[in-house]
Design an enzyme around this catalytic site. Structure first.
Site, PDB file in Angstrom:
ATOM      1  N   GLU A  53       5.565   7.113  -8.843  1.00 19.33           N
ATOM      2  CA  GLU A  53       4.142   6.798  -8.609  1.00 19.33           C
ATOM      3  C   GLU A  53       3.613   7.592  -7.425  1.00 19.33           C
ATOM      4  O   GLU A  53       2.496   8.121  -7.445  1.00 19.33           O
ATOM      5  CB  GLU A  53       3.967   5.299  -8.349  1.00 19.33           C
ATOM      6  CG  GLU A  53       4.265   4.421  -9.551  1.00 19.33           C
ATOM      7  CD  GLU A  53       4.160   2.949  -9.211  1.00 19.33           C
ATOM      8  OE1 GLU A  53       3.314   2.576  -8.373  1.00 19.33           O
ATOM      9  OE2 GLU A  53       4.922   2.162  -9.800  1.00 19.33           O
ATOM     10  N   GLY A  93       0.779  -1.225   0.000  1.00 15.06           N
ATOM     11  CA  GLY A  93       0.000   0.000   0.000  1.00 15.06           C
ATOM     12  C   GLY A  93       0.810   1.275   0.000  1.00 15.06           C
ATOM     13  O   GLY A  93       0.356   2.304   0.522  1.00 15.06           O
ATOM     14  N   HIS A 101      -0.680   2.236 -13.007  1.00 19.18           N
ATOM     15  CA  HIS A 101      -0.047   1.082 -13.643  1.00 19.18           C
ATOM     16  C   HIS A 101       1.406   1.431 -13.920  1.00 19.18           C
ATOM     17  O   HIS A 101       1.689   2.518 -14.438  1.00 19.18           O
ATOM     18  CB  HIS A 101      -0.781   0.748 -14.955  1.00 19.18           C
ATOM     19  CG  HIS A 101      -0.192  -0.405 -15.687  1.00 19.18           C
ATOM     20  ND1 HIS A 101      -0.383  -1.712 -15.301  1.00 19.18           N
ATOM     21  CD2 HIS A 101       0.617  -0.449 -16.778  1.00 19.18           C
ATOM     22  CE1 HIS A 101       0.278  -2.510 -16.133  1.00 19.18           C
ATOM     23  NE2 HIS A 101       0.882  -1.767 -17.035  1.00 19.18           N
ATOM     24  N   ASN A 140      -6.740   4.065 -11.575  1.00 21.26           N
ATOM     25  CA  ASN A 140      -5.744   3.031 -11.305  1.00 21.26           C
ATOM     26  C   ASN A 140      -4.374   3.577 -11.653  1.00 21.26           C
ATOM     27  O   ASN A 140      -4.235   4.437 -12.527  1.00 21.26           O
ATOM     28  CB  ASN A 140      -6.019   1.780 -12.146  1.00 21.26           C
ATOM     29  CG  ASN A 140      -5.008   0.663 -11.880  1.00 21.26           C
ATOM     30  OD1 ASN A 140      -4.689   0.353 -10.740  1.00 21.26           O
ATOM     31  ND2 ASN A 140      -4.479   0.092 -12.945  1.00 21.26           N
TER      32      ASN A 140
HETATM   33  C1  GRF Z   1       3.381  -0.857  -7.701  1.00 17.60           C
HETATM   34  O1  GRF Z   1       4.364  -1.247  -8.627  1.00 17.60           O
HETATM   35  C2  GRF Z   1       2.224  -0.264  -8.467  1.00 17.60           C
HETATM   36  O2  GRF Z   1       2.635   0.305  -9.682  1.00 17.60           O
HETATM   37  C3  GRF Z   1       1.359  -1.433  -8.735  1.00 17.60           C
HETATM   38  O3  GRF Z   1       1.433  -2.208  -7.554  1.00 17.60           O
HETATM   39  C4  GRF Z   1       2.781  -2.096  -7.032  1.00 17.60           C
HETATM   40  C5  GRF Z   1       2.774  -2.022  -5.526  1.00 17.60           C
HETATM   41  O4  GRF Z   1       2.110  -0.869  -5.156  1.00 17.60           O
HETATM   42  N1  GRF Z   1       0.031  -0.993  -9.044  1.00 17.60           N
HETATM   43  P1  GRF Z   1       1.851  -0.495  -3.592  1.00 17.60           P
HETATM   44  O5  GRF Z   1       3.202  -0.323  -2.933  1.00 17.60           O
HETATM   45  O6  GRF Z   1       1.103  -1.649  -2.958  1.00 17.60           O
HETATM   46  O7  GRF Z   1       1.075   0.780  -3.656  1.00 17.60           O
END
Ligand code: GRF
Length: 198
Positions: A176, A14, A111, A109
């Site tokens: 991100e 998360g 990605h 979302n």
């Molecule tokens: C990340 O690489 C994201 O791009 C993908 O899930 C992975 C883990 O994300 N959607 P998070 O640390 O659980 O937010």
């Protein structure tokens, strides 16, 4: 002014959820109303609870591939909090068009690729394998088609000599965490102008 309500779906650590939750403070027009995981072991659940955000768990495993039954359960805690926006953040289950259609136009979302390139999994390895000069991440509106939908933001990240999927993923993840909050803030203000980083 009442805040826009944002529900966030996670499957794991998360880190994107944390970035979104931590961004919704002060004069931000939105506040998190739920963090929902499909796995009780998702590390993000404790991080959400530590931030005072309501959490819920709907484990997909008991439904053994009966996607409709799982989604019927998944829907309940979401409808209970009546979100204005639903953010998928490291959510690793594919959602059917029926589910998505209930949130059409208000489900986002993130990605880890420069969509439309590299839909699906293992995006970092595929970009390195292809010899691409750059990679990155995309925030898009969720539609019935996987990793498709109108693009609301992108961050471009150079692929460096010697990069492994892990080192590249780590660099992209940092972007991100900048991109998703920036897109969400515009989105809740009704502004769909794409956020382009750096
Ligand atoms: C990340 O690489 C994201 O791009 C993908 O899930 C992975 C883990 O994300 N959607 P998070 O640390 O659980 O937010």
């Amino acid at each position: 002014m009442s805040h826009k309500r944002v529900a966030i779906l996670i499957s794991g650590g998360g880190s994107n959820m944390v970035s979104l939750v931590d961004s919704m403070i002060g004069d931000h027009p939105a506040r998190p109303c739920l963090v929902l995981a499909n796995d009780a072991a998702a590390g993000g659940l404790q991080k959400a609870a530590d931030r005072g955000v309501q959490t819920a768990i709907v484990d997909h495993r008991p439904f053994k591939g009966d996607r409709a039954a799982f989604e019927a359960e998944l829907l309940k805690p979401i409808l209970d909090v009546q979100p204005d926006v639903v953010c998928l953040a490291g959510f690793m289950r594919v959602l059917t068009g029926d589910f998505v259609s209930q949130f059409q136009g208000r489900m986002l979302n993130i990605h880890p690729s420069l969509l439309p390139k590299y839909k699906g999994l293992n995006t970092h390895a595929r970009a390195i394998e292809a010899g691409d000069a750059e990679h990155g991440c995309t925030v898009h509106e969720v539609t019935a088609a996987l990793d498709d939908g109108p693009i609301l933001g992108q961050a471009r990240v150079p692929i460096e000599i010697g990069d492994t999927p892990e080192t590249l993923a780590g660099r992209v993840l940092g972007y991100e965490h900048q991109l998703y909050p920036a897109v969400l803030r515009r989105f809740v203000c009704g502004d769909k102008t794409p956020v382009l980083l750096p």
